[in-house]
Design a protein around this motif. Structure first.
Motif, mmCIF file in Angstrom:
data_model
loop_
_atom_site.group_PDB
_atom_site.id
_atom_site.type_symbol
_atom_site.label_atom_id
_atom_site.label_comp_id
_atom_site.label_asym_id
_atom_site.label_seq_id
_atom_site.Cartn_x
_atom_site.Cartn_y
_atom_site.Cartn_z
ATOM 1 N N VAL A 25 0.846 -1.189 0.000
ATOM 2 C CA VAL A 25 0.000 0.000 0.000
ATOM 3 C C VAL A 25 0.883 1.242 0.000
ATOM 4 N N ALA A 26 0.599 2.181 -0.891
ATOM 5 C CA ALA A 26 1.304 3.464 -0.914
ATOM 6 C C ALA A 26 0.405 4.524 -0.299
ATOM 7 N N LEU A 27 0.923 5.230 0.689
ATOM 8 C CA LEU A 27 0.191 6.312 1.343
ATOM 9 C C LEU A 27 0.734 7.628 0.815
ATOM 10 N N VAL A 28 -0.121 8.397 0.131
ATOM 11 C CA VAL A 28 0.324 9.634 -0.511
ATOM 12 C C VAL A 28 -0.655 10.756 -0.188
ATOM 13 N N ARG A 70 -1.869 -9.256 5.681
ATOM 14 C CA ARG A 70 -0.871 -8.278 6.116
ATOM 15 C C ARG A 70 -0.800 -7.141 5.100
ATOM 16 N N LEU A 71 -0.843 -5.907 5.640
ATOM 17 C CA LEU A 71 -0.713 -4.714 4.818
ATOM 18 C C LEU A 71 0.668 -4.134 5.032
ATOM 19 N N SER A 72 1.455 -4.026 3.979
ATOM 20 C CA SER A 72 2.769 -3.386 4.033
ATOM 21 C C SER A 72 2.612 -1.981 3.471
ATOM 22 N N ILE A 73 2.692 -0.987 4.352
ATOM 23 C CA ILE A 73 2.326 0.381 3.991
ATOM 24 C C ILE A 73 3.573 1.241 3.861
ATOM 25 N N ILE A 74 3.678 1.940 2.741
ATOM 26 C CA ILE A 74 4.798 2.850 2.482
ATOM 27 C C ILE A 74 4.294 4.279 2.653
ATOM 28 N N ASP A 75 4.883 5.004 3.584
ATOM 29 C CA ASP A 75 4.539 6.412 3.788
ATOM 30 C C ASP A 75 5.450 7.250 2.901
ATOM 31 N N LEU A 76 4.878 7.794 1.843
ATOM 32 C CA LEU A 76 5.678 8.519 0.848
ATOM 33 C C LEU A 76 5.697 10.019 1.137
ATOM 34 N N PRO A 77 6.704 10.719 0.617
ATOM 35 C CA PRO A 77 6.759 12.169 0.820
ATOM 36 C C PRO A 77 5.533 12.868 0.258
ATOM 37 N N GLY A 78 5.181 13.969 0.881
ATOM 38 C CA GLY A 78 4.054 14.760 0.395
ATOM 39 C C GLY A 78 4.368 15.398 -0.946
ATOM 40 N N THR A 79 3.352 15.477 -1.803
ATOM 41 C CA THR A 79 3.537 16.090 -3.122
ATOM 42 C C THR A 79 2.246 16.757 -3.560
ATOM 43 N N ALA A 92 7.887 10.156 -4.432
ATOM 44 C CA ALA A 92 6.490 9.735 -4.398
ATOM 45 C C ALA A 92 5.991 9.340 -5.782
ATOM 46 N N CYS A 93 6.267 10.174 -6.773
ATOM 47 C CA CYS A 93 5.770 9.902 -8.123
ATOM 48 C C CYS A 93 6.396 8.651 -8.729
ATOM 49 N N ASP A 94 7.680 8.424 -8.465
ATOM 50 C CA ASP A 94 8.341 7.234 -8.998
ATOM 51 C C ASP A 94 7.739 5.959 -8.418
ATOM 52 N N VAL A 95 7.417 5.969 -7.124
ATOM 53 C CA VAL A 95 6.815 4.785 -6.510
ATOM 54 C C VAL A 95 5.426 4.539 -7.095
ATOM 55 N N LEU A 96 4.631 5.594 -7.220
ATOM 56 C CA LEU A 96 3.276 5.431 -7.759
ATOM 57 C C LEU A 96 3.302 4.946 -9.203
ATOM 58 N N ALA A 97 4.307 5.388 -9.957
ATOM 59 C CA ALA A 97 4.404 4.996 -11.369
ATOM 60 C C ALA A 97 5.096 3.643 -11.545
ATOM 61 N N GLY A 98 5.588 3.059 -10.446
ATOM 62 C CA GLY A 98 6.239 1.754 -10.525
ATOM 63 C C GLY A 98 7.632 1.782 -11.088
ATOM 64 N N ASP A 107 0.018 -2.333 -4.657
ATOM 65 C CA ASP A 107 -1.276 -2.926 -5.004
ATOM 66 C C ASP A 107 -2.427 -1.949 -4.803
ATOM 67 N N VAL A 108 -2.294 -1.085 -3.805
ATOM 68 C CA VAL A 108 -3.359 -0.143 -3.469
ATOM 69 C C VAL A 108 -2.723 1.212 -3.171
ATOM 70 N N ILE A 109 -3.393 2.272 -3.610
ATOM 71 C CA ILE A 109 -2.953 3.632 -3.290
ATOM 72 C C ILE A 109 -3.974 4.250 -2.345
ATOM 73 N N VAL A 110 -3.495 4.796 -1.248
ATOM 74 C CA VAL A 110 -4.353 5.548 -0.333
ATOM 75 C C VAL A 110 -3.954 7.011 -0.430
ATOM 76 N N VAL A 111 -4.892 7.863 -0.858
ATOM 77 C CA VAL A 111 -4.642 9.301 -0.967
ATOM 78 C C VAL A 111 -5.266 9.983 0.248
ATOM 79 N N VAL A 112 -4.445 10.624 1.055
ATOM 80 C CA VAL A 112 -4.947 11.342 2.224
ATOM 81 C C VAL A 112 -5.324 12.754 1.795
ATOM 82 N N VAL A 113 -6.564 13.115 2.039
ATOM 83 C CA VAL A 113 -7.106 14.424 1.674
ATOM 84 C C VAL A 113 -7.545 15.136 2.952
ATOM 85 N N ASP A 114 -7.116 16.366 3.129
ATOM 86 C CA ASP A 114 -7.532 17.175 4.269
ATOM 87 C C ASP A 114 -8.937 17.701 4.009
ATOM 88 N N GLY A 115 -9.888 17.292 4.849
ATOM 89 C CA GLY A 115 -11.271 17.708 4.646
ATOM 90 C C GLY A 115 -11.459 19.209 4.660
#
Length: 660
Positions: A25-28, A70-79, A92-98, A107-115
């Motif tokens: 999982v990529a956390l962006v 098991r979820l292996s989560i990568i906390d990527l730099p903010g962009t 961040a972009c290189d990881v998302l682009a593979g 396998d999964v991208i989680v995008v954190v959005v500030d409400g």
């Protein structure tokens, strides 16, 4: 709306799924969305959280279990965009682009959005959705959304985005269990809707693309968001009218710094006395339990005395980290960068460089890493070259020892403590030196036009006590780890150097402690160094303590403690012994002038192998990085020696010299 996060998602986990490969999982998300807090809540790991863009400068991984998977989560730099402009965004972009070397495809991208900033954050989220990968939107800070009187229609937002949206309050763990479940099921759901992409494709060029995206986002906001009519002038606006003012803003910042350094003496003193008492109890217990001899001396005089001499400063270091955490988590840190931009622009830097410099008050290593948010390579390198001039927490034990011994605790101007003002002076001296050195680098070796500052100012908010406590504890833990490893090992080494070779008298009786120290390997090394430091007013004891502190600055205090260990049965502190120490002629060996010159030396000298190592890497690695690190170490050492010489000789010339 929320279910409080409890446990780790193991309840009822199907055993048959336990052997499945981890779900990567990529956390962006944009900087300042609470992404690292979401990461901590998901994994239980603790990662530094701050309000300024770019705190997470390298990928950080953690894991958790949910429904047996098991979820292996990568906390990527903010962009801010999938078109990276700085090294941290590129990661961040290189990881998302593979295409990131050594990082398997996610396998999964989680995008954190500030409400609270949903429209601005959806720009990047829309670009991620266009990748056509399993994606979950974590809509964070929903507690603040509700407090502001805003209502977000989540089902309508899910329909508009064509993706799963989970509302969360990461600081409380609310919604985190739902987020974990959504991550597990995301690969089995239809791929995110790509209608945004089809709209943008009809608009050629970057400006047209941005316009199309924001038009699409505006239509979503109209459908899904209902805001309370804004007050004529918000509280944040009223505060910023002062905090960002051309005159009052810098004065507010200076006032905040003054309060911090006053607190580091006023608040810490009782706690420091408590730590000192605990160290004394530990030494007494060890002395009672271990028979007289070499082993007892090793444990009591070496390990306990050496490590304890540094641990006593832990309360002040914790208070420093507490204030830095408050500045970050409250939203003021970005304001400080904005205020300082006006002063840094003529030096060839902008306010964005000020954040790594201010972070250098805690530690130069993460401060240098955080320069990855600076887009111009030469401006970034100039910032790296001067960050170590900012007085880090490792210098604090040296300053505190000397200030406590030679600066009286008197009140100045009716409210300020002279000791706190002296400490503030040391930090200001390093800050001014860093800015001056940066200006020199930017006008010579690293010349490029200075960029304008574009900076997101996060809303003010009360810091989370939990997040703040975790942040302070993590930084304190690093200090304790160093005390338990580097300083412990050096303490034992110093004890051995001070204890051997054994000195003897003609009649075979044990030598006095002074004679033993003079004949020891430590004493002989110090005597060899003495001609180098004598012009600065230092004796061999300070010289050898300075040499040992190249391993870590705090070791200066450890070495002096080893040299000036109190005779058995005495309770005098190291400060007391320094105040009363006399040289061979009977004059005071150390004076306030010597102390000020020594503090000035430590303001400028680069005595940190970790900083040298990270400079080599961040300045380009290999021969290039080594060359820049060598220049950094060399110019700081020359500056340190020159300023210390000027302070001491200048003081003697105007009659501020030796003691009686």
């Amino acid at each position: 709306m929320f279910a409080e996060a409890r446990g780790n998602g193991l309840a009822g986990a199907p055993a048959a799924r336990a052997e499945q490969a981890p779900l990567r999982v990529a956390l962006v998300g944009n900087p300042n969305t609470g992404k690292s807090t979401v990461f901590n809540a998901l994994t239980g790991m603790r990662q530094q959280v701050a309000n300024f863009p770019g705190v997470t400068v390298e990928r950080v991984e953690g894991s958790c279990l949910q429904d047996g998977r098991r979820l292996s989560i990568i906390d990527l730099p903010g962009t801010y965009s999938m078109q990276p402009e700085s090294p941290d965004e590129r990661i961040a972009c290189d990881v998302l682009a593979g295409r990131a070397a050594g990082v398997p495809a996610v396998d999964v991208i989680v995008v954190v959005v500030d409400g609270e900033q949903i429209e601005r954050n959806l720009y990047f989220a829309s670009q991620v959705l266009e990748l056509g990968r399993p994606t979950v939107i974590a809509l964070n800070r929903m507690d603040r959304v509700a407090k502001a009187g805003t209502r977000i229609d989540i089902p309508e937002l899910i329909h508009a985005l064509g993706a799963v949206v989970i509302p969360v309050v990461a600081t409380r763990g609310a919604g985190i269990d739902h987020l974990r479940r959504a991550i597990v099921t995301a690969p089995s759901l239809p791929l995110p809707d790509q209608r945004v992409l089809s709209t943008v494709e009809r608009n050629d060029g970057g400006r047209a693309e941005a316009a199309a995206r924001y038009a699409w986002i505006a239509s979503i906001a109209e459908q899904c968001i209902v805001r309370k009519p804004a007050a004529r002038r918000s509280m944040s606006d009223r505060v910023d009218a002062v905090a960002l003012h051309r005159v009052w803003g810098p004065l507010v910042f200076l006032g905040v710094m003054a309060v911090m350094f006053q607190a580091m003496f006023a608040w810490a003193r009782p706690l420091m006395n408590g730590v000192q008492a605990l160290v004394g109890l530990a030494a007494a217990a060890a002395s009672s339990a271990i028979p007289p001899g070499e082993l007892r001396s090793l444990i009591v005089d070496g390990a306990i005395s050496g490590v304890g001499s540094v641990l006593v400063f832990l309360p002040q270091i914790a208070i420093l980290f507490l204030f830095i955490g408050l500045l970050e988590d409250s939203g003021y840190m970005a304001r400080a960068a904005f205020v300082m931009d006006r002063f840094m622009r003529p030096l060839g830097l902008n306010g964005k460089s000020f954040i790594p410099l201010l972070s250098g008050y805690a530690c130069a290593v993460p401060a240098i890493l955080s320069t990855r948010t600076i887009k111009d390579p030469k401006e970034r390198l100039a910032t790296i070259m001067v960050v170590p001039l900012m007085s880090c927490s490792a210098r604090l034990p040296v300053y505190t020892l000397l200030i406590g011994a030679f600066v009286p605790a008197v009140t100045v101007l009716g409210f300020a403590n002279l000791q706190g003002l002296t400490l503030l002076g040391m930090y200001l001296l390093g800050t001014v030196a860093a800015l001056a050195a940066a200006a020199l680098f930017r006008r010579t070796l690293l010349r490029t036009p200075a960029r304008g500052l574009i900076l997101e100012l996060p809303p003010y908010h009360a810091p989370s006590a939990k997040v703040l406590a975790v942040s302070v504890w993590q930084r304190v833990k690093i200090f304790l780890k160093r005390a338990g490893t580097v300083i412990f090992a050096v303490s034992l080494l110093l004890w051995g150097l001070a204890a051997y070779p054994r000195a003897s008298t003609p009649d075979g009786t044990p030598a006095t402690p002074e004679a033993q120290l003079a004949q020891s390997a430590l004493g002989r090394t110090g005597r060899a160094l003495e001609p180098l430091v004598k012009p600065l007013g230092y004796d061999w004891k300070i010289g050898v303590s300075m040499l040992s502190s190249f391993a870590a600055r705090e070791v200066f205090v450890t070495t002096m403690s080893t040299i000036y260990k109190a005779p058995e049965g005495e309770s005098s502190t190291l400060r007391d012994r320094l105040r009363t120490e006399r040289d061979a002629s009977g004059r005071l060996a150390y004076t306030p002038l010597v102390a000020v010159g020594l503090m000035a030396f430590y303001v400028f000298a680069l005595m940190c192998t970790s900083t040298v190592a990270v400079t080599i890497r961040e300045a380009g690695g290999g021969a290039r990085g080594l060359a820049w690190a060598s220049l950094q170490f060399g110019y700081m050492l020359v500056l340190a020696y020159g300023v210390a010489l000027l302070v001491y000789r200048g003081g003697l010339a105007v009659g501020l010299g030796g003691g009686a």
